[in-house]
Design an enzyme around this catalytic site. Structure first.
Site, mmCIF file in Angstrom:
data_model
loop_
_atom_site.group_PDB
_atom_site.id
_atom_site.type_symbol
_atom_site.label_atom_id
_atom_site.label_comp_id
_atom_site.label_asym_id
_atom_site.label_seq_id
_atom_site.Cartn_x
_atom_site.Cartn_y
_atom_site.Cartn_z
ATOM 1 N N CYS A 78 -5.505 -12.284 4.002
ATOM 2 C CA CYS A 78 -4.922 -13.609 3.802
ATOM 3 C C CYS A 78 -3.674 -13.809 4.654
ATOM 4 O O CYS A 78 -3.137 -14.903 4.708
ATOM 5 C CB CYS A 78 -4.675 -13.920 2.329
ATOM 6 S SG CYS A 78 -3.418 -12.947 1.573
ATOM 7 N N VAL A 89 3.255 -10.514 15.392
ATOM 8 C CA VAL A 89 2.643 -9.183 15.442
ATOM 9 C C VAL A 89 1.664 -9.113 14.258
ATOM 10 O O VAL A 89 0.498 -9.431 14.392
ATOM 11 C CB VAL A 89 3.694 -8.049 15.398
ATOM 12 C CG1 VAL A 89 3.008 -6.691 15.589
ATOM 13 C CG2 VAL A 89 4.756 -8.246 16.465
ATOM 14 N N ASN A 130 2.030 -10.911 11.415
ATOM 15 C CA ASN A 130 2.074 -12.203 10.711
ATOM 16 C C ASN A 130 2.323 -12.040 9.209
ATOM 17 O O ASN A 130 2.085 -12.947 8.425
ATOM 18 C CB ASN A 130 0.761 -12.982 10.935
ATOM 19 C CG ASN A 130 0.883 -14.435 10.547
ATOM 20 O OD1 ASN A 130 1.877 -15.079 10.902
ATOM 21 N ND2 ASN A 130 -0.077 -14.955 9.833
ATOM 22 N N ARG A 181 16.888 3.307 -3.256
ATOM 23 C CA ARG A 181 16.423 1.937 -3.537
ATOM 24 C C ARG A 181 16.121 1.861 -5.027
ATOM 25 O O ARG A 181 15.539 2.791 -5.617
ATOM 26 C CB ARG A 181 15.270 1.573 -2.630
ATOM 27 C CG ARG A 181 13.853 1.582 -3.137
ATOM 28 C CD ARG A 181 12.847 1.491 -1.991
ATOM 29 N NE ARG A 181 12.594 0.146 -1.504
ATOM 30 C CZ ARG A 181 11.713 -0.685 -2.024
ATOM 31 N NH1 ARG A 181 11.011 -0.317 -3.068
ATOM 32 N NH2 ARG A 181 11.522 -1.887 -1.509
ATOM 33 N N ARG A 226 -3.458 -13.694 -24.810
ATOM 34 C CA ARG A 226 -3.896 -12.486 -25.527
ATOM 35 C C ARG A 226 -2.937 -12.092 -26.660
ATOM 36 O O ARG A 226 -1.778 -11.784 -26.400
ATOM 37 C CB ARG A 226 -4.003 -11.341 -24.511
ATOM 38 C CG ARG A 226 -4.978 -10.257 -24.878
ATOM 39 C CD ARG A 226 -5.144 -9.309 -23.719
ATOM 40 N NE ARG A 226 -6.232 -8.384 -23.920
ATOM 41 C CZ ARG A 226 -6.679 -7.537 -22.994
ATOM 42 N NH1 ARG A 226 -6.140 -7.518 -21.802
ATOM 43 N NH2 ARG A 226 -7.672 -6.727 -23.250
ATOM 44 N N GLU A 277 -7.765 -7.783 -28.301
ATOM 45 C CA GLU A 277 -6.354 -8.141 -28.387
ATOM 46 C C GLU A 277 -5.471 -7.153 -29.156
ATOM 47 O O GLU A 277 -4.345 -6.873 -28.736
ATOM 48 C CB GLU A 277 -6.215 -9.540 -29.010
ATOM 49 C CG GLU A 277 -6.759 -10.629 -28.117
ATOM 50 C CD GLU A 277 -6.859 -11.956 -28.822
ATOM 51 O OE1 GLU A 277 -6.022 -12.823 -28.555
ATOM 52 O OE2 GLU A 277 -7.772 -12.125 -29.639
#
Ligand SMILES: Cc1cc2nc3c(=O)[nH]c(=O)nc-3n(C[C@H](O)[C@H](O)[C@H](O)COP(=O)(O)OP(=O)(O)OC[C@H]3O[C@@H](n4cnc5c(N)ncnc54)[C@H](O)[C@@H]3O)c2cc1C
Ligand code: FES
Length: 1341
Positions: free
Chosen positions: A71, A263, A265, A423, A917, A1268
């Site tokens: 995509c 490159v 994208n 990080r 749910r 559920e």
């Protein structure tokens, strides 16, 4: 005229595709879905969280292989490549690939929407392993760790990931096959050899794709990978000079801004493209920009080199400094491997430099003192990273980035060298932007006299903390340089750092981010102070895990009970269509081909909660490209009504009329020639509002109370209080009064967003394909809106890519809008919502405010609970009136003594909430657990003891649930409680958690066990079974398959039912003869909706009754045959019945006995978590579930439901932050901000046991629901987190007390842990200033 050799040619699954011209902004996904028959590539979010295909690129003498996403990838960029999709690996025609077969056998596909992407990710890992045969650094076989990691970047909302991980690991050479989970290949007790033999065989030489010869020829012939520029508007320069020439020519022609360097994208995954570029320049073929060079001075990397290749090059480093290696390890957490395989280092740097993209890479390079080389009109410029970041934006200018240089670093004989990166992100293995990142470099030396360590030099870089690019903390660097490290120096340094990390105003969690920065610096320097030495493989602060280290493998155990009593019901039969789903051939609404004149719709929604609509237009008063119509309420036919949905409680508007009544309300449907154009047009729409003389909107439950804005709950839906509340309160030794709790919303995050396709048929009839859980109600809504009879509307639904309640009501709006447009335009209309619009209109779970008072005795026994609950239902009634009953049903899990409540369903000018749910039940369960926690805290008692004391006896269960409680032997909760205590080794682990907490400062653990009691109700349901001439069977049921395994259970039940006619031959044969049909509302009338966990069993009972009828009709034929023959086969029987015109089709309508339609489900869950005090990260170390499925209809399906629901619950409790702006519009931008669980956030050890509780006379073949209830068990993770935080607070408080003498524990216990307990929330409760406090204590003991 076409220029020979310059055509866009590529292969998809070995087939040649030649595209003579194409809009250069066309993504491969657009192309594959509209121009090929391959449908396994699915659109889920448009942000690259979904891998779809595998690319081969033949570079003259060798083939490069990698997986990327369709995509974001532009179709022109794959010229000369060979693409493999999941349906290319294998399919119904050529046979399924071993990957597909193993996914099916490990029960790793539920709705199936994510499955092709998962399969391709695994394929990519297998292929990489195979291709690394000659590599010394990587093993040439797939390791279990690589198999598990192969799907780190993929999202699945159904399975909970465990079975997917097992399917992947079954290909690993180093896996212990006995560690793999429950599957259909072998059963417990078989030898390892037998197990291995039963796995579908995989042979890399046969099962991996090869590069097609015709493409090799094309590439050899063509020499250069160029496309004819006139037809494709796509340039592929192969030298710097050529690139400069193109850029100069553009400048002459005018606007350079209309040209886009590209490159991978992948940048458009973050910055959605609104601009139409005239030309794309693919810079990935320029040798200087695609090279990697290493020498003594460092490493030079071309700007177009992909991040994956950069990582590979960096990881080869073997020097003592490990700078490159550590950068490589960190970069491995950037995005996910699909992005890293196509996204370039240059693209990342340019996005960070020009658009302030929160980059990890710039932070790493800043610390390592890297430099960039740029070219502008032939002028070369070299800048150090810091200068580059503050120079004017280069994006869309004449300047381009050529390469990056990272210098070599090494320690001298007298100094030490340190480099670390950090990080903190919601997902430890990447696939989430960090809250903040950091990289530190230091040169240190020994001070002989003090035996301490001196900082000779340091570079401290921080990034991604809000708004700005990465920076260096120069004040702190200057302060530290030359200093002898000590507690007081570090204390001073972190205080200075606080002033440096200043996130921009619009940034959230600013204090949290500062505290993370401090924590990272502390982790970097503190071990030097403690140990007085350095070491390249250095330790981190006491007990604190380095966030860049990969976690160990997942482990799991399942115990299920397969029963042969009702063969094949009760057995772990593979899900119907599982292999089809894996190959991607299974058809969802968006896979149905469009007719040539089909048009596409997108929704324009209101951004104001209450306003008069003055006008609807587009930016600059120009209709965007491709727009054909804008449909509003004015287009509703005179005979029709402005109705968008019908529920059991009423109707809701399709479009806003003159007045918009909530933000997110649909104002109009814009129709365009393609989905892309329709989406762009909706984005460019301008709605003018008039706020004059408009009263203020109701934007909170408090506003609703002030204005008495409530929905009236019919008495039959309003729960009854239990016992005498005054008496209960009077019996209490202690009371906690008027405590307030708030619960937010949750988004469904089904992988397939809302979608519909409508064809106009003759005589004002419509054929509607809708991804809906309520086909019949959709039919009613469309007929009412258009003013036509219901017979004119045929709604067809085959399967859903996930529903979770979100497609019960909201899906009707999409189908009705399409139907209205189709009727008006007399053309087929389809609509597939983008993720953001879906999030805005879906509504999600009901937020609520609760105020409770609870009475209890000193021994922990509860005596009374009184609640006031304000449910925010939003603007429409939807199904919100079920909430009071559902909340109370799950509150009643405990024996409160007496229970009274006042629950109001508030009508607000906010998007309407709907069922997600366990709607209401999950909130009820949270309220109950929160109160129990509070009671235990105030009594200073072990919360597990308080829970156990207040779990019902059968007598109290009867008092609270009346006849729904069933017979005494059906109440299995106490049994489950005790069983789990043993199976999870609960008591011993409670002790080891205590020990752990005693021995660790920066990590704390908690453990908690919670009960599940969940009420469900059987509903009237039709079913139809028809036997065809050849003995095959078609079945129609009212239930819709959305991953919950409904079709599979029904198939088993039909096989069982027809198997009662004892013919000769195998039963397996009968199972294979059965086909489940999509629901068609004109055939399967009175189908109602699929929801509430019981539709599978209701459908099963309906078809069982059909089978009983058919058996009765076939019995006389059987007897006749047996008069002349010794045996009867199924085929003989059916042929004879046909010949005698026996009606071989039976339809029934199952109506459950009202006295036994409702029943209770039970389960118990224990979870252990670890909290990292420095970052606030919570890791679920282990979860154990025991769940009573009665006698499971299919234990594999039920196991999947239990695990999937539990993980969705973890999402609600721990990760999924749902925030809205002041008007009620969702703020989260799809997958960027909304974080559902991934494989790296599920329990590290996940054990599930299905209890076979035996015979239940009122249940369908003794089965119970599983869809559920298990979601409620995720409260255990939240409670365990709370307990770990309590430990952290206890420690923090001790640092604040003189001599550690702390008597006041209110600070420790008196807190609520909000939902979701995301990292900033946890860290804040543990103490944002914990590091400073600790250092202060060390400095001034
Ligand atoms: C889902 C997702 C998650 C991500 N997570 C992270 C993360 O956690 N951490 C992180 O650091 N990054 C992250 N990224 C960013 C990712 O690293 C970048 O998208 C990628 O590196 C961009 O490279 P590209 O080749 O695809 O650039 P493109 O999309 O092709 O280009 C991006 C922009 O840069 C311009 N450009 C590209 N190359 C040059 C050049 N040489 N000279 C001048 N202009 C140029 C293009 O014209 C375009 O405007 C994430 C991205 C996505 C989509
Ligand atoms: S099976 Fe993974 S999203 Fe449904």
């Amino acid at each position: 005229m076409a220029v020979a050799g310059q055509d866009l040619v590529f292969a998809v699954n070995g087939e040649r595709f030649e595209v003579l011209s194409v809009d250069p902004s066309t993504t491969l996904l657009d192309f594959l879905r509209s121009n090929t028959r391959f449908k396994s590539v699915k659109l889920s979010c448009g942000e690259d969280k979904f891998v779809n295909f595998y690319v081969y690129l033949f570079l003259s003498e060798f083939v490069c292989e990698y997986s990327i996403n369709s995509c974001l990838t532009l179709v022109c960029s794959i010229n000369g490549c060979s693409i493999t999709t999941s349906d290319g690996l294998g399919n119904t025609e050529k046979g399924f690939h071993p990957i597909h077969k193993r996914f099916a056998g490990f029960h790793a596909s539920q709705c199936g929407f994510c499955t092709p992407g998962m399969c391709i990710s695994l394929y990519s890992a297998l292929s990489n392993a195979h291709n690394s045969k000659n590599s010394k650094s990587t093993p040439h076989y797939l390791t279990a760790s690589a198999a598990e990691k192969s799907i780190v970047g993929n999202l699945c909302r159904c399975t909970g990931y465990r079975p997917i991980a097992d399917a992947c690991k079954s290909f690993a050479a180093d896996v212990d096959i006995e560690d793999l989970g429950f599957n259909s290949f072998w059963r417990k007790g078989e030898s390892r050899e037998e197990m291995l033999k039963k796995l579908p065989p995989y042979n890399p030489d046969k099962d991996l794709f090869t590069f097609p010869e015709f493409l090799k020829e094309k590439i050899k012939r063509q020499q250069r990978n160029v496309l004819d520029q006139t037809r494709y508007r796509w340039s592929t320069p192969v030298s710097i000079a050529e690139l400069q020439e193109i850029l100069t020519a553009t400048n002459r022609e005018g606007d350079r801004g209309l040209m886009k360097l590209v490159v991978g994208n992948t940048g458009i995954g973050y910055y959605k493209e609104e601009k139409q570029y005239g030309r794309y320049i693919d810079i990935s073929h320029i040798p200087e920009m695609s090279m990697i060079k290493k020498d003594d001075r460092g490493i030079e990397i071309g700007a177009a080199v992909t991040i994956s290749k950069v990582i590979d090059a960096l990881m080869e480093e073997n020097t003592s400094a490990y700078v490159f290696k550590k950068i490589g390890i960190h970069m491995d957490k950037v995005a996910n491997h699909f992005i890293r395989n196509s996204g370039s280092i240059g693209g990342n740097l340019v996005m960070a430099q020009s658009k302030n993209f929160p980059s990890d890479i710039t932070t790493l390079l800043l610390a390592a003192d890297a430099s960039v080389h740029m070219i502008n009109s032939g002028r070369h410029e070299k800048l150090r990273m810091g200068e580059f970041l503050v120079s004017p934006p280069i994006i869309d200018t004449k300047t381009f980035l050529l390469k990056v240089h990272i210098p070599s670093w090494a320690a001298s004989s007298t100094t030490g060298f340190l480099f670390e990166t950090y990080r903190a992100a919601p997902r430890p293995l990447g696939n989430a932007l960090p809250y903040i990142n950091a990289a530190f470099l230091a040169v240190v030396s020994h001070d002989a006299s003090s035996k301490g360590i001196i900082v000779e030099k340091c570079r401290l870089a921080f990034g991604s903390f809000g708004g700005y690019h990465s920076i260096r903390a120069r004040e702190v660097e200057d302060f530290l340089t030359g200093k002898l490290l000590s507690h007081s120096v570090l204390y001073e340094a972190v205080r200075l750092l606080k002033g440096v990390i200043v996130p921009s105003i619009e940034t959230s969690y600013t204090e949290y981010k500062k505290s993370l920065a401090i924590g990272f610096l502390f982790d970097f320097l503190y071990p030097l102070i403690e140990s007085g030495s350095w070491d390249s493989e250095r330790k981190h602060i006491d007990g604190h895990v380095n966030p860049t280290i990969s976690p160990p493998l997942l482990s799991s155990a399942q115990q299920v009970f397969e029963s042969k009593e009702y063969h094949p019901v009760g057995e772990a039969v593979i899900k119907v269509g599982a292999e089809l789903q894996a190959s991607g051939e299974a058809i969802y609404v968006d896979d149905i081909p469009s007719l040539p004149n089909c048009v596409h719709g997108a929704l324009i929604y209101s951004t104001k909660p209450l306003a008069r609509i003055k006008s609807i237009g587009f930016r600059e008063n120009v209709a965007p490209i491709g727009v054909l119509a804008v449909i509003t309420f004015k287009d509703i036919p005179q005979m029709g009504k402005n109705i968008g949905y019908i529920s059991m409680f009423g109707t809701g508007l399709l479009f806003a009329d003159e007045l918009t009544i909530c933000a997110g309300q649909i104002i109009a449907l814009v129709i365009a020639d393609t989905q892309k154009h329709a989406d762009l047009a909706a984005k460019l729409a301008v709605v003018e509002y008039d706020l004059r003389n408009i009263e203020s909107p109701v934007l909170s439950v408090e506003d609703a109370v002030k204005k008495s804005s409530f929905f009236e709950v019919p008495p039959v839906y309003y729960p009854e209080p239990v016992g005498d509340i005054s008496k209960g309160m009077a019996e209490a030794d202690q009371k906690i009064r008027s405590v307030e709790l708030r619960i937010g919303s949750q988004y469904f995050f089904y992988m397939e967003t809302q979608t519909s396709l409508v064809f106009p048929d003759e005589d004002k009839c419509l054929v509607v394909y809708s991804s809906t859980q309520a086909a019949e109600y959709t039919q009613f809504a469309i007929a009412a809106c258009l003013g036509i009879p219901e017979r004119n509307v045929r709604v067809i639904t085959r399967r859903l890519g996930g529903g979770f309640g979100g497609k019960a009501i909201k899906s009707m709006l999409i189908a009705t809008a399409c139907a209205l447009a189709a009727q008006k335009l007399q053309r087929p209309v389809r609509m597939y919502l983008n993720r953001k619009t879906d999030m805005v209109m879906a509504g999600g779970r009901h937020p609520m405010k609760i105020i409770y008072s609870v009475g209890f005795r000193s021994d922990g026994k509860l005596t009374a609970l009184e609640l006031n609950v304000l449910v925010d239902a939003g603007i429409d009634v939807d199904v919100s009136l079920i909430l009071p009953l559902n909340i109370v049903n799950s509150l009643k899990t405990y024996d409160w003594g007496a229970l009274s409540f006042d629950i109001k369903v508030c009508k607000t000018n906010l998007p309407s909430r709907t069922s997600l749910r366990a709607p209401g039940e999950v909130q009820g369960s949270y309220i109950a657990e929160s109160i129990i926690e509070n009671v235990a805290s105030s009594l200073n008692m072990d919360v597990d003891v308080v829970r156990r004391i207040n779990v019902h006896t059968y007598e109290s269960l009867r008092k609270f649930y009346k006849e729904v409680a069933g017979e005494p032997d059906e109440y299995t909760l106490p049994l489950l409680w005790d069983k789990l205590e043993i199976s999870s080794d609960f008591k011993r682990r409670v002790e080891s958690v205590k020990e752990f907490n005693h021995g660790n400062i920066w990590r704390k653990r908690g453990i908690a066990r919670v009960p599940i009691v969940y009420q469900v109700k059987n509903r009237p349901t039709p079913g139809k079974v028809s036997i065809l001439r050849d003995g095959s069977v078609v079945v129609e049921v009212a239930g819709i398959e959305m991953g919950q395994g409904l079709w599979t259970k029904v198939q088993q039940m039909v096989a069982y039912g027809l198997g009662m006619i004892k013919v000769d031959g195998s039963d397996q044969d009968l199972l294979e003869r059965i086909r489940l049909l999509q629901i068609d509302t004109l055939s399967m009338t009175q189908s109602s909706y699929t929801a509430g966990s019981t539709t599978s069993e209701n459908c099963c009972e309906a078809v069982r009754l059909c089978c009983v009828i058919l058996a009765e009709r076939l019995k006389p034929i059987m007897d006749q045959i047996l008069e002349n023959a010794r045996t009867v086969t199924w085929d003989m029987l059916i042929q004879q019945a046909y010949a005698q015109s026996v009606d071989l089709s039976a339809r029934t309508f199952y109506k459950p006995e009202s006295s036994s339609a409702e029943y209770l489900n039970y389960g118990v869950v224990a979870s252990e978590v670890e909290v990292d005090i420095v970052t606030g990260r919570t890791e679920i170390i282990r979860s154990d579930i025991i769940y009573d499925c009665g006698r499971s209809l299919n234990p594999a399906v039920d196991l999947g439901q239990i695990e999937g629901a539990f993980v969705q619950g973890i999402g609600f409790y721990m990760y999924e932050e749902y925030t809205t702006d002041g008007n009620g519009l969702v703020i989260e931008e799809g997958t960027w901000d909304y974080k559902i669980p991934t494989i790296d956030t599920i329990p590290k050890q996940f054990n599930v046991q299905i209890l076979n509780s035996g015979h239940h006379k009122n249940r369908v073949l003794s089965s119970k629901a599983s869809g559920e209830p298990p979601l409620l068990g995720a409260a255990s993770v939240h409670c365990a987190t709370r307990s770990a935080i309590k430990e952290a607070r206890k420690q923090y408080l001790s640092w604040n007390c003189n001599n550690g003498d702390c008597r006041d524990t209110s600070d420790i216990n008196g807190f609520e842990l909000p939902i979701p307990a995301i990292m900033p929330v946890v860290k804040q409760l543990c103490g944002l200033e914990s590091v400073e406090k600790y250092l202060e204590l060390k400095t001034y003991p």
